[in-house]
Design a protein around this motif. Structure first.
Motif, mmCIF file in Angstrom:
data_model
loop_
_atom_site.group_PDB
_atom_site.id
_atom_site.type_symbol
_atom_site.label_atom_id
_atom_site.label_comp_id
_atom_site.label_asym_id
_atom_site.label_seq_id
_atom_site.Cartn_x
_atom_site.Cartn_y
_atom_site.Cartn_z
ATOM 1 N N ALA A 283 2.360 -2.507 -5.935
ATOM 2 C CA ALA A 283 3.580 -2.005 -5.284
ATOM 3 C C ALA A 283 4.637 -3.106 -5.334
ATOM 4 O O ALA A 283 4.677 -4.004 -4.497
ATOM 5 C CB ALA A 283 3.287 -1.591 -3.851
ATOM 6 N N ASP B 190 7.850 -3.061 -4.789
ATOM 7 C CA ASP B 190 8.788 -3.145 -3.673
ATOM 8 C C ASP B 190 8.166 -3.853 -2.481
ATOM 9 O O ASP B 190 8.822 -4.631 -1.770
ATOM 10 C CB ASP B 190 9.263 -1.745 -3.272
ATOM 11 C CG ASP B 190 8.114 -0.824 -2.882
ATOM 12 O OD1 ASP B 190 6.986 -1.052 -3.356
ATOM 13 O OD2 ASP B 190 8.337 0.127 -2.116
ATOM 14 N N VAL B 191 6.865 -3.622 -2.261
ATOM 15 C CA VAL B 191 6.158 -4.300 -1.169
ATOM 16 C C VAL B 191 6.097 -5.793 -1.445
ATOM 17 O O VAL B 191 6.379 -6.627 -0.574
ATOM 18 C CB VAL B 191 4.740 -3.720 -1.009
ATOM 19 C CG1 VAL B 191 3.935 -4.543 0.001
ATOM 20 C CG2 VAL B 191 4.812 -2.269 -0.554
ATOM 21 N N GLN C 42 -2.167 -2.879 -1.784
ATOM 22 C CA GLN C 42 -1.185 -2.297 -2.698
ATOM 23 C C GLN C 42 -0.728 -3.352 -3.704
ATOM 24 O O GLN C 42 0.430 -3.751 -3.714
ATOM 25 C CB GLN C 42 0.025 -1.767 -1.920
ATOM 26 C CG GLN C 42 -0.314 -0.736 -0.850
ATOM 27 C CD GLN C 42 0.921 -0.214 -0.153
ATOM 28 O OE1 GLN C 42 1.825 0.338 -0.760
ATOM 29 N NE2 GLN C 42 0.977 -0.404 1.154
#
Length: 608
Positions: A274, A276-277, A271
């Motif tokens: 991503a 937020d990740v 990801q």
């Protein structure tokens, strides 16, 4: 001839199951807890046992039917009726013949089955081998059931009975796994570890207990054990995102930055965009003290999206901390990276930039010694706060942010520090007075304000301020140290450097003595008290020395004044403990000689 387990043949089936896996994962993402399993029957979807030539398909159907019948009498488990399965397949426009092992398990997930049975029957070395698996479609936990062997096709009941005997043992494994997961979710790591260990003893080939036990070790902060269990799980399930993220964090706790980055990057490969990740991984690395690794994770994200505001904000936050050790700047370049990231956010947000951002930028510039830039950023923060935009409503997490008064206090605090560094003490006093007024709970506020007043020359105000601070619980040694340091550096030390005794400034020594005596009123530690007393006595000795040197005519009045000064040396030195003990002896001896000398001068001069 052995044939493979069939896969979907029709377009409708393939299209359906393309979305079915996602539905199964979203609807059954967490395993059923032990308490839930204990309170109701587990639904079991029993698929027909596949057969490979020359074993007839009827054998596989009969084995499945018999297992379904036996399950009806097994406490806590209930087979899904065949008619219900047929109806569901009809609704999905599918045929039973088109389903393979994976598809049966996906169907079980849709039908809320706690277990799905699939299997294969084929000719073995001494008869027909029946290899059956019961799998939880949500967690992929599999009951450890060994293949069974029967002599011929008419022994289908025996095959089913032997499978159920293995099922009974396997249920204990699943129960241990369920209890392990349940205890882990309830933050009872020791019980979770005990149950996962029991599960592994029953099924050494299982891998999920390693993951659950590893997470339990993480709760206990047993990082080495957590690492070993998670690595055992990752060796088999190398694409499990939660395990990869956990390993990245565990290796960070073990201070193995290289490995932490390896697993964190593997996690982010799945990801990469991503945000937020990426921020969560960076936060975990930073929390473990590996700031540079956290910066690398964020910078990799910025390579993909250079203007991303959350990534730039977090990079700035990490870098401002990573560039300092114990509050001291140790890596200016890292702090500069942080400032540049925050300046990108400032430019992107324009008038909407929060004051906290400008305060952080001020902090960065101040750390680098760029006072002009720090004043500029703090001035912008003041303007924003005074206009009513104080960002005190909190962030996305819903928590309240600092109040307008607290933010204004922080800004005035920074500006006061800058003016102190510039020796512009009147401006510093004005700024810090506002900081303390806005935030009376400012750490060390009264003591710091008194210290700035002292540097501004307001000695009386400083002494009064220190007294008020101590009355409020401040450390007396801090106040005493400020007064002593100021008096020594400003008034006494220059006189210690004078080569000709008659040029010593007695007035400066008197001001130093007055501040030394005020400091003694506040001092608490013996070490500081001894030091102040030593220099108080030495200052009196220097005063007497100047008066004697200037008394070339050996007049009465100067000798009297010198005598008083020399007589005042012994008292403070007697209270100086062992501070500069050797010098104390020399000063005492010299002072005693001078007392005798001044007395002799007075005997001669004062009788005239």
């Amino acid at each position: 001839m052995t044939r493979s387990i069939p896969r979907p043949q029709r377009t409708t089936c393939a299209v359906l199951f393309a979305g079915l896996a996602g539905a199964a994962m979203s609807s059954l993402a967490a395993p059923e807890t032990a308490r839930a399993q204990e309170s109701r029957s587990v639904q079991v979807l029993v698929a027909p046992v596949e057969t490979a030539d020359p074993v007839g398909s009827r054998f596989g159907v009969r084995v499945a039917d018999e297992i379904r019948r036996l399950l009806s009498d097994f406490p806590g488990y209930n087979p899904i009726d065949r008619d219900e399965v047929r109806d569901r397949l009809r609704d999905l426009d599918m045929r039973q013949e088109d389903l393979g092992t994976i598809e049966w398990r996906q169907l079980g997930a849709l039908m809320k089955a706690g277990l799905v049975m699939t299997g294969m029957a084929e000719v073995g070395a001494s008869g027909i081998s029946v290899d059956v698996a019961f799998v939880d479609p949500a967690s992929q936990d599999e009951l450890p059931i060994d293949p069974v062997m029967v002599g011929e096709e008419r022994d289908w009941r025996d095959a089913a009975s032997m499978v159920m005997a293995g099922f009974e043992e396997g249920v204990e494994y699943l129960r241990s796994i369920a209890f392990c997961a349940d205890y882990l979710n309830s933050s009872q790591p020791n019980e979770a570890i005990r149950n996962c260990t029991a599960a592994l003893e029953m099924n050494p080939a299982a891998v999920r207990p390693y993951y659950l036990r590893g997470r339990a070790h993480m709760l206990l902060e047993d990082w080495a054990s957590a690492r070993d269990d998670l690595l055992a799980f990752d060796e088999v399930e190398g694409a499990d995102l939660q395990a990869l993220q956990s390993l990245g964090y565990v290796f960070a706790q073990l201070a193995d930055t290289e490995k932490s980055l390896e697993y964190s990057n593997r996690y982010l490969e799945f990801q990469p965009d991503a945000v937020d990740v990426r921020l969560r991984v960076a936060y975990e690395l930073s929390s473990a003290g590996t700031h540079m690794a956290a910066m690398q994770i964020v910078q990799q994200g910025l390579e993909r999206d250079p203007e991303n505001i959350p990534l730039n904000e977090y990079l700035g936050s990490i870098a401002l901390n990573a560039g300092r050790t114990g509050g001291v700047v140790t890596d200016p370049e890292t702090i500069r990276i942080g400032i540049e990231a925050l300046e990108r956010v400032r430019a992107a947000r324009g008038d909407e930039a929060p004051p906290q951002l400008l305060i952080s930028i001020t902090d960065g510039y101040y750390a680098l010694g760029d006072q002009e830039a720090a004043l500029d950023a703090s001035g912008a923060a003041l303007e924003m706060l005074e206009s009513g935009n104080h960002g005190g409503q909190g962030g996305d997490n819903g928590e309240a942010g600092p109040s307008r008064e607290v933010l204004l206090s922080q800004v005035h605090d920074f500006r006061a520090r800058i003016y102190v560094d510039r020796n512009m003490f009147d401006l510093a006093v004005a700024e810090f007075e506002q900081a303390v007024t806005l935030n009376p709970d400012l750490t060390g506020g009264q003591s710091r304000l008194a210290a700035i007043r002292l540097r501004a020359g307001d000695v009386d105000g400083a002494v009064e301020g220190f007294g008020a601070a101590i009355a409020g619980g401040a450390d007396g040694d801090i106040a005493a140290g400020e007064l002593f340091g100021y008096a020594f550096q400003r008034h006494m030390e220059p006189q210690m450097q004078v080569e000709e005794p008659h040029n010593i400034n007695v007035g400066a020594l008197g001001r130093a003595a007055s501040l030394f005596e005020a400091a003694l009123e506040f001092a608490q530690s013996a070490q500081l008290t001894n030091q102040i007393n030593f220099f108080l006595g030495y200052g009196r000795y220097l005063t007497g020395t100047q008066l004697d040197a200037a008394n070339t005519d050996e007049a009465c009045e100067p000798a009297q004044r010198a005598l008083v000064a020399f007589q005042g040396v012994a008292g403070p030195l007697s209270r100086a403990g062992d501070f500069q003990a050797n010098n104390q002896g020399q000063i005492r001896a010299a002072a005693e000689e001078q007392v005798f000398r001044q007395e002799q001068i007075m005997l001669s001069a004062c009788e005239r």
